[in-house]
Each structure stands twice: as structure tokens, then as C-alpha cells.
Design a protein around this motif. Structure first.
Motif: not given
Length: 241
Positions: A57, A192, A217
Motif C-alpha cells: 500500500g 491499497h 493493507l
């Protein structure tokens, strides 16, 4: 590494132009394939970093953000796509973040307190700055709320075992925001997306992509005992450059 790769792509593009002028179709095809392979290598490297190293992310945080000043955390999930409204699916996403928070040294808010937070914050993105400033008026004993948003879902076809369009390719986009209850601000934000190819129903493909995106994430959540690192940006994961 990045500079050399960029120069390599530039050289290939230049060669493409020369080949086009000469009408060398075979050379043109080979050079196009090389450009595609170079781009795929960049994407693959990001995927490896996300899957193997656990760095996924894009993170933005304030230079004033101090994870060690927070102890009790609640997690709430909102579905902005309209595709994951059942409690079981949202609970799966919440589990991924709560588990990681515990691993990172935080305490989870009591179930009753966390449920009150989720009820009070059911409006999702409708919160204004004034609303955020009043969080502390109804949230007691909780230092921060991690708000996970399901932003978007993309779907298409993909190849499975060499068979074109045999599977469903699904991409889920997520964001997570760290709401500081006392101050009513947001010192940390992460985004993300995760893409999977699944041979099954659309619902199964969406659920698998969501579970993957949430687990990835959640790895970006800050460590409670980590020293302040100032404003930073970390980009990785299976995102196309």
C-alpha cells in the motif's frame, strides 16, 4: 536501478521509432515485447515486496503522528461500493485489521464500546470537520478509530490454465484512516488495491479479492513502539506503474 531501467525503456522507445521508419515489422514486434516485459518486471517486483516482505500500500502520515501515544483502538468498516454490505464480509475485513493491531502492540476497545462507535459512525464519509471534532463527546475510553473504506471494485475476465477468459479478474480498492478521537483529526491514511483471478462466481471472486486487499493493507498499520518517522510515502504491492 530505477534510473537504468528508465534509460533502458527510453532506448527501446527510440529503437521502436527507428524500426518503424525502416518498416522492420519483426524487430518492431520484438521491441514491443521487451517494453511489456520491462513493465511487468516492475509490477512483479512490487508484488514480491508486498507478498514476501509484507510491505503493502501507500501510506501518508503527519510528522506529528506518534503511534506510541495511542493505546485503545476500535476498527469500523464502511462499504462504499454497495457490494459487501453483509455483516460477515465486513467482519472479515475488521478481523484482519484488529489482528494486526494486536500484533503491533495496541489494545482493542471493548466489544460494547466498539459497537457503539460503529453505530455512531454509520454515516461513513458524511463526517464533516465539525463532526470529527466532536468524536470525543460520544467515544469514551478509545484513543483512535481505524476507519476502513471499501472504495471501488473492478471486474473483468482473465485466463486460467491457459484458457482465455475462463476466470474472473477482480480488483478491490481499500483505504484506511486513523481518526484521533481527542483531537478530531486524521494523522495517518493508507490506500491499497489487490487483484486476483478466480475461477468461480463473481461473488466468490469479489470476496477473495477483498480478503486479500484487507490482509495486505493491514500490514501497513503502524507499530505502537516505533519512533516517529515524520511524513513518509511507501508505495508497493501489485499496482501498475
Amino acid at each position: 536501478m530505477t534510473a537504468s531501467r528508465t534509460l533502458g525503456i527510453a532506448a527501446i522507445v527510440s529503437a521502436l521509432s527507428m524500426a518503424a521508419e525502416r518498416g522492420d515489422a519483426q524487430l518492431l514486434d520484438r521491441l514491443k515485447k521487451k517494453v511489456s516485459e520491462t513493465k511487468n518486471a516492475v509490477s512483479d517486483a512490487r508484488s514480491i515486496r508486498c507478498d514476501v516482505q509484507g510491505v503493502c500500500g501507500t501510506v501518508r502520515q503527519s510528522e506529528l503522528f506518534e503511534p506510541g501515544s495511542y493505546e485503545s483502538i476500535a476498527v469500523t468498516v464502511f462499504d462504499g461500493t454497495g457490494r459487501f454490505r453483509d455483516a460477515g464480509t465486513q467482519g472479515m475485513v475488521r478481523d484482519a485489521f484488529e489482528s494486526r493491531l494486536v500484533e503491533n502492540g495496541y489494545l482493542l476497545a471493548a466489544s460494547s464500546d466498539a459497537e457503539q462507535v460503529r453505530t455512531q459512525m454509520a454515516r461513513g464519509d458524511a463526517w464533516t470537520d465539525e463532526d470529527l471534532a466532536q468524536l470525543k463527546d460520544f467515544i469514551k475510553g478509545i484513543d483512535a478509530v481505524v476507519v476502513v473504506d471499501m472504495r471501488r471494485v473492478d471486474a473483468g475476465r482473465c485466463a486460467v490454465d491457459g484458457q482465455a477468459n475462463a476466470g474472473l479478474q477482480t480488483t478491490v480498492h481499500l483505504s484506511a484512516r486513523w481518526l484521533h478521537v481527542d483531537a478530531g483529526d486524521v494523522p495517518w491514511v493508507a490506500t491499497h488495491k489487490a487483484t486476483i483471478c478466480h475461477e468461480g462466481t463473481l461473488a466468490e471472486a469479489q470476496a477473495t479479492a477483498l480478503e486479500t486487499a484487507a490482509a495486505q493493507l493491514a500490514t501497513s498499520l503502524p507499530l505502537r513502539n516505533a519512533p516517529p518517522a515524520g511524513r513518509r510515502s511507501i508505495t508497493s504491492g501489485p499496482e501498475t506503474p
